[in-house]
Design an enzyme around this catalytic site. Structure first.
Site, PDB file in Angstrom:
ATOM      1  N   ASP A 474       0.822  -1.204   0.000  1.00  0.00           N
ATOM      2  CA  ASP A 474       0.000   0.000   0.000  1.00  0.00           C
ATOM      3  C   ASP A 474       0.861   1.261   0.000  1.00  0.00           C
ATOM      4  OD1 ASP A 474      -2.629   1.455   0.523  1.00  0.00           O
ATOM      5  OD2 ASP A 474      -1.428   2.083   2.255  1.00  0.00           O
ATOM      6  N   GLU A 529       1.222  -0.436  -5.181  1.00  0.00           N
ATOM      7  CA  GLU A 529       0.232   0.608  -5.450  1.00  0.00           C
ATOM      8  C   GLU A 529       0.983   1.904  -5.767  1.00  0.00           C
ATOM      9  OE1 GLU A 529      -3.662   2.682  -3.322  1.00  0.00           O
ATOM     10  OE2 GLU A 529      -1.770   2.476  -2.246  1.00  0.00           O
TER      11      GLU A 529
END
Length: 854
Positions: A474, A529
């Site tokens: 993330d 990401e």
């Protein structure tokens, strides 16, 4: 025997824009698509029927063989010969398939006493180059050679230092076996070692239920020269000094002289009592080892099933355990195991990406404000129950990915690792650099030795201990740049990626974690990401790349929202949409998605809600069960088209967030109280702690009288289309038409030809589409099937053969003519791979005309 077909190039059909009268079926008259009589010979035996016959013969053979063996055993026993007993608890064969998923995704079967033994890889030697090996894919990168060489030198020096000072990467990344609470020995005694790096602390002891929260002399730790506090607690009368599942904390004197209590940074479980605000660390060490697959509160779980092989392409089902229940409650690992895994398998996905596994004190953070990095979230159950869930996923052939957060950490000092020893730094940067002003969280110092040990060990922990198969990292854009991607627009200029804006320590950390994971766990998958599009992000670290397997193609979801929010149907720009879907770097794979959890959160809208909005509340009943709406009809048609176009062009893998496959209404809203936005100071009203919008309404897609079932069935057909043909991983892609006037998009992916008509009113007869190969084609998937809520203007059931001849069209060597109804998408496959009656057979997926399993 061969079937004889009559070829039809294109036949005019009634437009799908026709609206039915109240009380009538939404299906328009279909007529006959055949221009001549089909001649059919005697019906051949299908491969499935042959397989069934072979299975029956095999069973009969086994039965007869067992009878002969039993007779021989009796004769030997009568003769006084001892016969050794055999282990009869072996699952020698899988149960015969009874559902389509049994054919498409057979569950693994292993002996009842089988125990998974992890096979580790070896750390790769450092390649002998200067970090520019990845330039062979992009010569323009030579303009940034200095940055790459510097980055490679930093990476190589850290790798060498780990080898020389820590015994190698394998040992360095197993910090969880040394730090925290672990069983061990000292001076011939067995007990518990507790170790904690807290260099700023003046004194430290261990307290908990085991000593009634009052430390005795033997509960105080000693500090070594590296700032690590060490304490050994010997067993008492053969029993652990700290009982299993009892609360525990460390009490320390900070550098400023303040006494505080902290949850150990390497704790493996942390819980919150119903009547308390703060969390407590929990000593989690089951006294017994369970049999493979056994679930018992007092036994550690033993994995039974092997990891699935790495898929050629990922079809990812992004999910959240807690909100997976139909009821307004927090779901558990075991409930997810029982209810959700079979549903995901039935849809045809081959991977799950689980959010919010690392413990997070604030549920509403969606798991992104981590407090305890090595602890599985206790809201959903115990660590061993999570292991059982993952093992079951592996049995069903599902790859299990974890949404891991190494980009920042919660500022919570009571429950997390922030200000652990009272200093501003430790694992983080000090001052402003160590704080993310928008996320209100702490930022790691990736150049710090103990931070590297902590995070690299954490990445290994979840793969090694829990058997996760990889990660979605993330917030990687925030990690890689000092500006964190905030208020910054990336234009593609290479200076934006390889200059003073870049946090080299963070990029090198990403190289280190990717090299470690891929070396020690060769089948491990890593997804980053990243919204910036950093070059070499998905090139192997051995070339000097960052080392991720995939990049999340985040721009696609933003594009769909932009189109739905700002343009009417006549203004949709086919070229702009296709460009966004295909705008990715060569040889750097991407995961495409039309929407993820971000679009489902409160304050945003899902694609279904953008398309149908308030009409979803009153007009989702199928004809005959309630009023109808043109808005809903349009929304269902476009929802199917958007998802197929995204999976077909958006990347080398695909992702869908839980519930979006059937157009889940409304939004996700975690239970929360009134608060203030940390970046703006604006008051944010809460929802009274309600879980009403923090669940998934499976009853909607399971209801036979609601149109959600159409979207769910279509997603299943679409996912199985890739399962059959593997178009996501196919090297061949060619877009032959992006017609702004007709609103038509035509392209090839692998062996398939995709035809999209986005025009809101126009349907086209005898529409010529180009293709790569000559030969007969048939409809293999049509969004206009009745089972998908369509009108059957183009349907597999018509069994039309479309002959592609050497008629050059749209710069393609061959072409054929089709009927393209308004707001439909149809996929054509070589005729030998199609079977219009496939969904009537045991392995059949409704609406999908794939011969066999593709």
């Amino acid at each position: 025997m061969m079937k004889l077909h009559t070829s039809v190039g294109g036949v005019s059909r009634q437009s799908s824009a026709l609206q039915p009268r109240k009380g009538l079926s939404l299906r328009t008259p279909s007529g006959s698509l055949r221009a001549g009589q089909k001649v059919r010979a005697a019906e051949p035996i299908s491969p499935l029927d042959i397989l069934k016959q072979e299975n029956q013969l095999l069973k009969q053979t086994i039965k007869e063989t067992k009878g002969s063996i039993s007779e021989l055993e009796r004769e030997l026993a009568n003769a006084g010969v001892d016969i050794p007993s055999l282990d009869n608890n072996l699952d020698v064969a899988a149960a015969p398939p009874t559902t389509p998923e049994d054919f498409w995704s057979p569950a693994l079967t292993v002996p009842s006493n089988h125990r998974l033994i992890e096979k580790y890889g070896q750390s790769s030697p450092m390649p002998n180059h200067d970090g520019t090996e990845c330039f062979k894919w992009d010569k323009l990168l030579w303009s940034q050679a200095g940055h790459f060489k510097y980055r490679w030198d930093v990476f190589r020096n850290i790798r060498n230092a780990i080898d020389q000072n820590e015994g190698g990467m394998d040992k360095f990344t197993q910090g969880y076996r040394h730090y925290g609470l672990n069983r061990g020995t000292h001076e011939g005694k067995t007990g518990i070692w507790y170790r904690e790096w807290a260099p700023g602390a003046k004194a430290l002891c261990l307290v908990g239920e085991f000593n009634n929260w009052q430390p005795k002399d033997q509960h105080w730790a000693f500090k070594n020269q590296f700032g690590v506090w060490e304490l050994f607690l010997a067993d008492v009368n053969g029993e652990s000094a700290i009982p299993h599942r009892t609360k525990i904390k460390c009490r320390l004197e900070t550098a400023g002289g303040e006494w505080v209590e902290r949850i150990p940074a390497w704790i493996k479980w942390a819980t919150q009592e119903w009547n308390e605000i703060q969390y407590n660390g929990v000593y989690y060490e089951p006294p017994e080892v369970g049999a493979p697959g056994e679930i018992d509160d007092n036994k550690s779980y033993t994995f039974k099933y092997p990891r699935p092989p790495r898929p050629r392409a990922l079809r990812i089902y992004e999910c959240h355990v807690g909100m997976s229940s139909q009821e307004p409650k927090i779901n558990s690992y075991l409930e997810f195991r029982r209810d959700m895994l079979p549903r995901i398998r039935q849809l045809g996905y081959n991977a799950i990406q689980i959010m919010a596994i690392q413990e997070h004190a604030y549920y509403g953070s969606f798991g992104y404000h981590v407090t305890n990095f090595f602890a599985a979230s206790s809201r959903f159950g115990t660590p061993d129950e999570l292991k059982a869930m993952i093992d079951e996923a592996h049995r069903l052939g599902l790859v299990v990915l974890m949404d891991i957060v190494h980009s920042h950490a919660s500022k919570n000092t009571n429950d997390g690792i922030n200000m652990f020893d009272g200093t501003d730094a430790m694992y983080f940067h000090s001052g402003g650099r160590g704080n993310h002003w928008m996320w209100d969280s702490r930022l790691f110092n990736y150049g710090n030795w103990e931070t590297m040990r902590f995070l690299l060990s954490n990445a290994r922990w979840w793969v090694d201990e829990y058997k996760f198969d990889g990660y979605r990292f993330d917030g990687v854009t925030s990690m890689m740049y000092h500006h964190h991607g905030l208020s910054y627009t990336f234009t593609g200029n290479y200076e934006e990626y390889f200059g003073m804006n870049t946090d080299v320590d963070a990029v090198v950390y990403l190289q280190l974690v990717n090299s470690m994971l891929h070396d020690l766990f060769p089948s491990c998958i890593t997804i980053g990401e990243d919204v910036s599009g950093m070059p070499t992000f998905c090139r192997p670290w051995q070339e000097g790349g960052v080392g991720f397997d995939y990049r999340l193609q985040m721009a696609i979801a933003d594009k769909w929202i932009e189109v739905l929010k700002t343009k009417n149907d006549y203004e949709w720009d086919m070229g702009d949409i296709v460009f966004t879907l295909t705008n990715r770097r060569y040889a750097e794979p991407c995961v495409g998605y039309a929407e993820s959890h971000d679009q489902a959160l409160v304050g945003d809208k899902t694609i279904a809600f953008w398309l149908m909005d308030k009409d979803m509340y009153d007009y989702m009943a199928v004809p005959g069960f309630g009023p109808q709406s043109a808005v809903v009809d349009r929304g269902i048609a476009l929802h199917k088209m958007i998802r197929l176009l995204t999976i077909a062009l958006g990347g080398e893998s695909y992702l869908n967030f839980m519930g979006n496959e059937f157009g889940h209404p409304e939004w996700i809203d975690f239970p929360r109280t009134d608060s203030y936005d940390p970046s703006t100071g604006k008051f944010v009203p809460g929802n009274g702690g309600s879980l009403h919008h923090c669940r998934r309404r499976w009853d909607l897609c399971d209801a036979d009288f609601l149109k959600y079932k159409f979207l769910n069935a279509y997603d299943r057909g679409m996912i199985h289309l890739d399962k059959a043909f593997g178009f996501l991983s196919a090297p061949h892609t060619y877009i032959s038409r992006k017609d702004e006037g007709d609103k038509i998009v035509v392209f090839e992916r692998g062996d398939l030809v995709f035809v999209f008509n986005f025009h809101p009113t126009n349907s086209y007869t005898d529409y010529r589409v180009g293709c790569w190969k000559e030969g007969p084609y048939k409809v293999v998937l049509s969004s206009d099937e009745e089972v998908f809520g369509g009108y059957r203007n183009v349907t597999k059931d018509s069994d039309v053969t479309f002959n592609a001849n050497n008629h050059n069209h749209d710069n393609r060597p061959a072409s054929f003519q089709v009927y393209a109804p308004s707001r439909t998408c149809v996929v054509y496959a070589p005729a030998q791979y199609c079977d219009k009656d496939a969904d009537k057979k045991p392995h059949g997926v409704p609406g999908l005309a794939v011969q066999g399993l593709g």
